[in-house]
Write an enzyme that holds these catalytic residues in place. Structure first.
Site, mmCIF file in Angstrom:
data_model
loop_
_atom_site.group_PDB
_atom_site.id
_atom_site.type_symbol
_atom_site.label_atom_id
_atom_site.label_comp_id
_atom_site.label_asym_id
_atom_site.label_seq_id
_atom_site.Cartn_x
_atom_site.Cartn_y
_atom_site.Cartn_z
ATOM 1 N N GLU A 1 -46.682 54.324 20.299
ATOM 2 C CA GLU A 1 -48.030 54.003 19.842
ATOM 3 C C GLU A 1 -48.465 55.055 18.837
ATOM 4 O O GLU A 1 -48.372 56.260 19.093
ATOM 5 C CB GLU A 1 -48.960 53.990 21.051
ATOM 6 C CG GLU A 1 -50.428 53.862 20.748
ATOM 7 C CD GLU A 1 -51.281 54.032 21.995
ATOM 8 O OE1 GLU A 1 -52.290 54.763 21.920
ATOM 9 O OE2 GLU A 1 -50.931 53.455 23.047
ATOM 10 N N HIS B 1 -49.431 54.993 32.660
ATOM 11 C CA HIS B 1 -48.973 53.637 32.990
ATOM 12 C C HIS B 1 -48.156 53.609 34.276
ATOM 13 O O HIS B 1 -46.984 53.252 34.261
ATOM 14 C CB HIS B 1 -48.101 53.096 31.850
ATOM 15 C CG HIS B 1 -48.770 53.042 30.512
ATOM 16 N ND1 HIS B 1 -48.064 53.037 29.325
ATOM 17 C CD2 HIS B 1 -50.081 52.979 30.175
ATOM 18 C CE1 HIS B 1 -48.906 52.983 28.314
ATOM 19 N NE2 HIS B 1 -50.140 52.943 28.805
ATOM 20 N N ASN C 1 -47.229 48.890 26.569
ATOM 21 C CA ASN C 1 -48.432 49.076 27.382
ATOM 22 C C ASN C 1 -48.525 47.910 28.365
ATOM 23 O O ASN C 1 -48.419 46.755 27.971
ATOM 24 C CB ASN C 1 -49.667 49.121 26.494
ATOM 25 C CG ASN C 1 -49.559 50.146 25.389
ATOM 26 O OD1 ASN C 1 -48.631 50.113 24.597
ATOM 27 N ND2 ASN C 1 -50.505 51.055 25.330
#
Length: 548
Positions: free
Chosen positions: A404, A489, A527
């Protein structure tokens, strides 16, 4: 010659200490993968909390993605649902008139029952960033285990309150390694589209993005990725892009352009409060008890169903009441860590003896690792940076990493590029019950992050070589390049088709279900919240059709 954040700060006439004091907090939150006034950031008004002795057809433990999907679909099927949430309802403004604290000024609203912040970026230019705060049931939990800190959202809406809104559907060719027992065609034809629609996912206007000052950092990230031969991909988000355009035009209160992300977003982000939970509570069949935590679930002595013990807490974390309620069915949706810790306790203490030996296993960190790069002076990344990321570097097929391109919204030019990588890390940890401490332990080892670092290097070593740049060494401690101490996560711990059947039914105890990220075995390749939502849509549809 490369430029560091120090040169960027100095070039604007700001002292290094002043820069740290003003921007340190936001630097801690930049990577955590609606509109109108802040008061809009809530579901229906809270009803009275659940009473001791109450009976409910369905009890849902947690109000994050999986739990919100279950509550909505059950309510639409005519079932009364009560949701238990450990965190606050986040429906009252603070002393600044806003629901959520500003990211640059963490206060009592920011961290869960800590007296000092524990920000993901611990240092900047040699200075520590953390500060003392009052102990309070704040929105972000930095939960420490052996070898890793797990960041989790606390409050009605769960992780949707504190993430960067990056709504990524995995590439179909990678799905078999994510959920090997799930029909990919059904997921991509039915449940991913349903989840994206329910979450309000949309894509940034590429023409606006190309010229928006707040995405200069992302355009620099694209240039560097493409010059080194890496695919640069746009990623949808749950932010209201029209609102962000108005922010940029100065027509509405700033939110993403105020750097709001880590401790909540007051305006433009569509958290579960604006989507699934709003629709669920609007049915009139869903009620929520905030500041309640489940401590025990046992089969009822007679008549079927389950007896659930719940503690009510105050904003200081102290227990103010203990309640016992009954439920016909219970859904565990407290997140990967919360569900796993509770289940391993219930198995070890004999409360739910039928849980199998897969309980607590298969936990992973989604391969999270962070790093920063110091760019040249001619590659300015911009003083104004939107806190909502829009893109990533996809080297999954060749190097096992998806990075990201994350913001560093300091309000001052830093000449820095910052990244959160999701990597193909094979290591899996296991929760166990520690009878001496009466707590669940996790056997993760920091050394297990090395495959993630190696995978991220396949991208950033090459970019640095091409651009003649270097890694930042001032973000995670002295002379430390990699943020290998954390995850945003958490996944696994009650893995689908192992601890449960292929639709989340817990083995050995009919009427108990898992419907959150603990079903996903440690890695989603991107994600994860869209996958958690889509899997919950799939599972609850089957459960309603067959079990109710």
């Amino acid at each position: 010659m490369t430029a560091t954040g120090g040169r960027g700060a100095g070039s604007k006439g700001v002292s290094r200490r002043g820069f740290i004091a003003g921007t340190g907090s936001i630097l801690g939150g930049v990577a955590l993968a609606g509109h109108a006034p802040a008061a809009r950031a809530k579901a229906a008004p809270a009803a009275a909390p659940i009473a001791s002795g109450a009976h409910v057809p369905v009890l849902v433990i947690g109000t994050g993605y999986g739990g919100s999907v279950a509550a909505l679909r059950l309510a639409q099927a005519g079932v009364d649902v009560h949701m238990i949430e450990m965190g606050m309802s986040w429906d009252r403004p603070g002393p600044d008139g806003k629901i959520f604290a500003n990211t640059t000024r963490p206060d009592y609203r920011s961290f869960w029952l800590r007296t000092k912040t524990k920000q993901p970026l611990s240092n900047f230019l040699g200075f520590p960033l953390d500060k003392d705060v009052p102990r309070h049931t704040g929105i972000l939990d930095a939960e420490d285990f052996s070898g890793i800190t797990v960041y989790q959202g606390r409050g009605v809406g769960g992780g949707s309150l504190v993430n960067g809104g990056m709504a990524v559907t995995p590439r179909r060719e990678n799905f078999g390694s994510v959920l090997p027992t799930v029909n990919a065609a059904e997921m991509y034809d039915v449940y991913y589209p349903r989840a994206n629609a329910g979450l309000g996912v949309s894509s940034v206007d590429p023409a606006w993005w190309e010229s928006a000052a707040c995405y200069q950092y992302a355009r620099v990230g694209r240039k560097h990725a493409q010059r080194s031969g890496f695919p640069f991909v746009f990623v949808p988000n749950v932010y209201d892009w029209e609102y962000m355009k108005q922010e940029a035009a100065g027509a509405v209160p700033t939110s993403a352009l105020e750097g709001e992300v880590l401790y909540g977003n007051n305006h433009g982000k569509k958290s579960l409060l604006q989507t699934y939970l709003a629709r669920a509570t609007a049915t009139g069949k869903v009620t929520i008890s905030p500041l309640h935590r489940v401590t025990s679930v046992t089969p009822a002595a007679s008549g079927g169903g389950y007896t659930v013990v719940i503690e009510q807490i105050n904003t200081g974390g102290a227990t103010t009441a203990t309640k016992s309620v009954s439920a016909d069915k219970v859904f565990f949706a407290a997140g990967s860590v919360g569900t796993s810790k509770l289940l391993i306790k219930l198995k070890a203490t004999g409360a739910l003896p039928g849980l199998n030996d897969e309980t607590g296993k298969g936990w992973g960190d989604n391969g999270n690792v962070m790093c920063g790069r110091a760019n040249h002076m001619w590659d300015a990344t911009g003083k104004l940076q939107s806190s909502m990321p829009t893109a990533g570097i996809d080297n999954w097929a060749a190097g096992g990493a998806f990075a990201e391109v994350a913001p560093l919204p300091t309000g001052i030019e830093t000449y820095a590029s910052f990244y959160l990588s999701i990597t193909k890390n094979p290591h899996r940890a296991e929760f166990s019950w520690n009878a001496a401490t009466q707590k669940a332990d996790l056997n993760w080892q920091t050394a297990w992050k090395q495959p993630s670092i190696d995978a991220a290097r396949t991208i950033f070593d090459k970019i640095n070589a091409k651009e003649g740049t270097i890694y930042r060494t001032d973000l995670f401690g002295s002379y430390k390049i990699w943020g290998d101490h954390l995850t945003y996560h958490p996944l696994g711990g009650a893995v689908l088709n192992k601890a449960t059947d292929n639709y989340g039914r817990l083995h050995g105890h009919p009427g108990l279900y898992v419907i959150d990220g603990s079903l996903i075995p440690g890695n989603a390749s991107v994600n994860p919240f869209v996958t958690i939502t889509a899997l919950a849509e799939r599972n609850i549809e089957r459960i309603i059709a067959t079990d109710l």
